[in-house]
Scaffold this motif. Structure first.
Motif, PDB file in Angstrom:
ATOM      1  N   GLY A   1      39.909  12.902  53.130  1.00  0.00           N
ATOM      2  CA  GLY A   1      39.549  11.845  54.063  1.00  0.00           C
ATOM      3  C   GLY A   1      38.830  12.400  55.271  1.00  0.00           C
ATOM      4  N   PRO A   2      38.344  11.531  56.170  1.00  0.00           N
ATOM      5  CA  PRO A   2      37.542  11.995  57.311  1.00  0.00           C
ATOM      6  C   PRO A   2      38.293  12.940  58.244  1.00  0.00           C
ATOM      7  N   ILE A   3      39.570  12.688  58.508  1.00  0.00           N
ATOM      8  CA  ILE A   3      40.316  13.587  59.401  1.00  0.00           C
ATOM      9  C   ILE A   3      40.496  14.947  58.742  1.00  0.00           C
ATOM     10  N   GLU A   4      40.773  14.938  57.443  1.00  0.00           N
ATOM     11  CA  GLU A   4      40.928  16.211  56.737  1.00  0.00           C
ATOM     12  C   GLU A   4      39.617  16.985  56.725  1.00  0.00           C
ATOM     13  N   GLN A   5      38.506  16.306  56.543  1.00  0.00           N
ATOM     14  CA  GLN A   5      37.214  16.981  56.551  1.00  0.00           C
ATOM     15  C   GLN A   5      36.872  17.518  57.939  1.00  0.00           C
ATOM     16  N   LEU A   6      37.188  16.749  58.992  1.00  0.00           N
ATOM     17  CA  LEU A   6      36.984  17.246  60.351  1.00  0.00           C
ATOM     18  C   LEU A   6      37.825  18.490  60.608  1.00  0.00           C
ATOM     19  N   HIS A   7      39.057  18.472  60.132  1.00  0.00           N
ATOM     20  CA  HIS A   7      39.941  19.629  60.290  1.00  0.00           C
ATOM     21  C   HIS A   7      39.348  20.849  59.581  1.00  0.00           C
ATOM     22  N   GLN A   8      38.841  20.652  58.361  1.00  0.00           N
ATOM     23  CA  GLN A   8      38.223  21.757  57.628  1.00  0.00           C
ATOM     24  C   GLN A   8      37.016  22.301  58.387  1.00  0.00           C
ATOM     25  N   TYR A   9      36.231  21.405  58.947  1.00  0.00           N
ATOM     26  CA  TYR A   9      35.072  21.834  59.728  1.00  0.00           C
ATOM     27  C   TYR A   9      35.512  22.616  60.958  1.00  0.00           C
ATOM     28  N   GLY A  10      36.561  22.146  61.628  1.00  0.00           N
ATOM     29  CA  GLY A  10      37.079  22.857  62.797  1.00  0.00           C
ATOM     30  C   GLY A  10      37.517  24.267  62.473  1.00  0.00           C
ATOM     31  N   ARG A  11      38.178  24.436  61.337  1.00  0.00           N
ATOM     32  CA  ARG A  11      38.611  25.778  60.931  1.00  0.00           C
ATOM     33  C   ARG A  11      37.410  26.674  60.658  1.00  0.00           C
ATOM     34  N   TRP A  12      36.376  26.126  60.021  1.00  0.00           N
ATOM     35  CA  TRP A  12      35.169  26.912  59.765  1.00  0.00           C
ATOM     36  C   TRP A  12      34.470  27.273  61.076  1.00  0.00           C
ATOM     37  N   LEU A  13      34.387  26.318  61.993  1.00  0.00           N
ATOM     38  CA  LEU A  13      33.699  26.546  63.264  1.00  0.00           C
ATOM     39  C   LEU A  13      34.406  27.625  64.075  1.00  0.00           C
ATOM     40  N   TRP A  14      35.725  27.615  64.037  1.00  0.00           N
ATOM     41  CA  TRP A  14      36.484  28.644  64.758  1.00  0.00           C
ATOM     42  C   TRP A  14      36.279  30.026  64.117  1.00  0.00           C
ATOM     43  N   LYS A  15      36.320  30.070  62.799  1.00  0.00           N
ATOM     44  CA  LYS A  15      36.170  31.344  62.094  1.00  0.00           C
ATOM     45  C   LYS A  15      34.786  31.938  62.284  1.00  0.00           C
ATOM     46  N   GLU A  16      33.746  31.101  62.217  1.00  0.00           N
ATOM     47  CA  GLU A  16      32.374  31.604  62.250  1.00  0.00           C
ATOM     48  C   GLU A  16      31.810  31.741  63.660  1.00  0.00           C
ATOM     49  N   HIS A  17      32.243  30.886  64.580  1.00  0.00           N
ATOM     50  CA  HIS A  17      31.605  30.861  65.900  1.00  0.00           C
ATOM     51  C   HIS A  17      32.601  30.893  67.060  1.00  0.00           C
ATOM     52  N   GLN A  18      33.889  31.040  66.778  1.00  0.00           N
ATOM     53  CA  GLN A  18      34.942  31.141  67.798  1.00  0.00           C
ATOM     54  C   GLN A  18      34.932  29.952  68.761  1.00  0.00           C
ATOM     55  N   ILE A  19      34.630  28.778  68.234  1.00  0.00           N
ATOM     56  CA  ILE A  19      34.721  27.535  68.984  1.00  0.00           C
ATOM     57  C   ILE A  19      35.927  26.772  68.463  1.00  0.00           C
ATOM     58  N   ARG A  20      36.841  26.468  69.345  1.00  0.00           N
ATOM     59  CA  ARG A  20      38.107  25.837  68.964  1.00  0.00           C
ATOM     60  C   ARG A  20      37.967  24.314  68.954  1.00  0.00           C
ATOM     61  N   GLN A  21      38.387  23.705  67.873  1.00  0.00           N
ATOM     62  CA  GLN A  21      38.410  22.244  67.771  1.00  0.00           C
ATOM     63  C   GLN A  21      39.825  21.732  68.042  1.00  0.00           C
ATOM     64  N   VAL A  22      39.935  20.734  68.925  1.00  0.00           N
ATOM     65  CA  VAL A  22      41.177  20.003  69.139  1.00  0.00           C
ATOM     66  C   VAL A  22      40.894  18.542  68.832  1.00  0.00           C
ATOM     67  N   LEU A  23      41.664  17.962  67.921  1.00  0.00           N
ATOM     68  CA  LEU A  23      41.496  16.559  67.568  1.00  0.00           C
ATOM     69  C   LEU A  23      42.523  15.713  68.310  1.00  0.00           C
ATOM     70  N   VAL A  24      42.045  14.759  69.104  1.00  0.00           N
ATOM     71  CA  VAL A  24      42.929  13.772  69.713  1.00  0.00           C
ATOM     72  C   VAL A  24      43.088  12.650  68.690  1.00  0.00           C
ATOM     73  N   LEU A  25      44.316  12.448  68.198  1.00  0.00           N
ATOM     74  CA  LEU A  25      44.575  11.490  67.135  1.00  0.00           C
ATOM     75  C   LEU A  25      45.445  10.351  67.660  1.00  0.00           C
ATOM     76  N   GLY A  26      45.057   9.118  67.395  1.00  0.00           N
ATOM     77  CA  GLY A  26      45.831   7.958  67.824  1.00  0.00           C
ATOM     78  C   GLY A  26      45.739   6.835  66.820  1.00  0.00           C
ATOM     79  N   LYS A  27      46.573   5.811  67.027  1.00  0.00           N
ATOM     80  CA  LYS A  27      46.560   4.608  66.194  1.00  0.00           C
ATOM     81  C   LYS A  27      46.047   3.445  67.034  1.00  0.00           C
ATOM     82  N   ARG A  28      45.025   2.798  66.525  1.00  0.00           N
ATOM     83  CA  ARG A  28      44.335   1.756  67.282  1.00  0.00           C
ATOM     84  C   ARG A  28      45.282   0.625  67.681  1.00  0.00           C
ATOM     85  N   LYS A  29      46.169   0.217  66.794  1.00  0.00           N
ATOM     86  CA  LYS A  29      47.083  -0.885  67.086  1.00  0.00           C
ATOM     87  C   LYS A  29      47.949  -0.568  68.307  1.00  0.00           C
ATOM     88  N   ILE A  30      48.501   0.634  68.347  1.00  0.00           N
ATOM     89  CA  ILE A  30      49.373   1.014  69.463  1.00  0.00           C
ATOM     90  C   ILE A  30      48.568   1.142  70.751  1.00  0.00           C
TER      91      ILE A  30
END
Length: 313
Positions: free
Chosen positions: A275-304
């Motif tokens: 899914g999209p969050i899993e793919q973003l997470h995979q991209y974040g891991r690649w970006l950190w490994k290759e370019h030392q840029i850390r990804q932090v995902l702010v995750l929320g539920k729209r209803k809440i």
């Protein structure tokens, strides 16, 4: 021969990265969203979030420069060093300089498609995603460790939160202050990359108070405070008050794909079957490994988040 006007710190970028990422996670405990970084594994519950805001961070360590008043420059030289130019520029523009803190951009890595600075810059696409440099306003490791364990990070009251307890608007200020008043987060500068560069020999400089940011080749970027606490407080306010866009995981994934194409990064980690969050997470891991840029995902539920926003109207 040592340069007498340079003050070396004893922190490492790896230490700063690990401590800040963990600290942000602590601060978000019990709040109506969570901060997920690349060291964590995604759970099934994480994949069900329908609001996502990626934050991309390059961690830097600070170095100090003594003021011209304490270490005078006798005259301008044709071959004057970049660090002397920083000292002279800040003194001429009445910017705090006792001491000045700074960091230099990173050199282009072998086989990298672009300078790390330009890659970070491309990820700064508010309100879909944000990119910042983060550096401590300390040079001393002992002071750094002291502030990690100060403040109200482990308090339960008034920050203990449950979905059934959305009643009064005071929750918003409590949640925002969770990030805004923490000494450790106040002790880090936050700077968004602002322009493309052709080489790494550029410097961001700032005061020990986390304000008066300058850019060399010389320009005053910001005289007000620009700390990590300020940046995170604004992000929390955007999530919890009416009128701000709440990006979906699909929107953020689309932005990541545009970045990959624009920079020709040569990664297909966001094109997998997850899914999209899993793919973003995979991209974040690649970006950190290759370019030392850390990804932090702010995750929320729209209803809440929408329920909280209704209270704030």
């Amino acid at each position: 021969m040592s340069v007498t006007y340079v003050i070396r710190g004893n922190l490492s970028e790896g230490q700063i990265e690990a401590d800040v990422a963990q600290y942000l996670g602590w601060c978000a405990a019990g709040m109506p969203f969570r901060l997920h970084h690349v060291d964590e594994q995604l759970t099934g519950a994480d994949k069900l979030y329908d609001v996502t805001v990626p934050i991309y961070i390059q961690f830097k360590k600070s170095t100090g420069l003594r003021s011209i008043a304490s270490r005078p420059i006798q005259r301008r030289r044709v071959d004057e060093s970049a660090l002397q130019e920083i000292r002279r520029f800040r003194a001429q523009h009445d910017l705090p300089d006792d001491p000045t803190l700074f960091f230099e951009l990173r050199k282009r890595a072998k086989n990298a498609p672009d300078l790390q600075h330009n890659i970070l810059l491309e990820h700064n696409r508010p309100p879909i995603s944000y990119a910042i440099y983060v550096a401590p306003l300390y040079l001393d490791r002992d002071k750094y460790w002291k502030d990690i364990f100060e403040g109200d990070r482990f308090r339960d009251d008034p920050w203990m939160w449950h979905e059934s307890q959305i009643r009064h608007g005071w929750w918003l200020n409590s949640w925002i202050s969770r990030f805004g008043r923490q000494p450790f987060l106040k002790g880090h500068i936050s700077i968004a990359p602002h322009q493309r560069v052709e080489g790494h020999e550029h410097y961001y400089a700032y005061s020990e108070a986390g304000d008066s940011i300058s850019w060399h080749s010389p320009e005053v970027l910001e005289r007000g405070a620009s700390r990590l606490s300020d940046f995170m407080s604004v992000r929390v306010r955007q999530l919890l008050t009416p009128g701000y866009e709440l990006p979906s995981p699909e929107q953020c994934l689309g932005a990541a794909r545009e970045i990959i194409e624009t920079l020709d990064l040569g990664v297909d980690g966001v094109r997998g079957d997850g899914g999209p969050i899993e793919q973003l997470h995979q991209y974040g891991r690649w970006l950190w490994k290759e370019h030392q840029i850390r990804q932090v995902l702010v995750l929320g539920k729209r209803k809440i988040l929408d329920e909280i926003r209704q209270v704030e109207r």
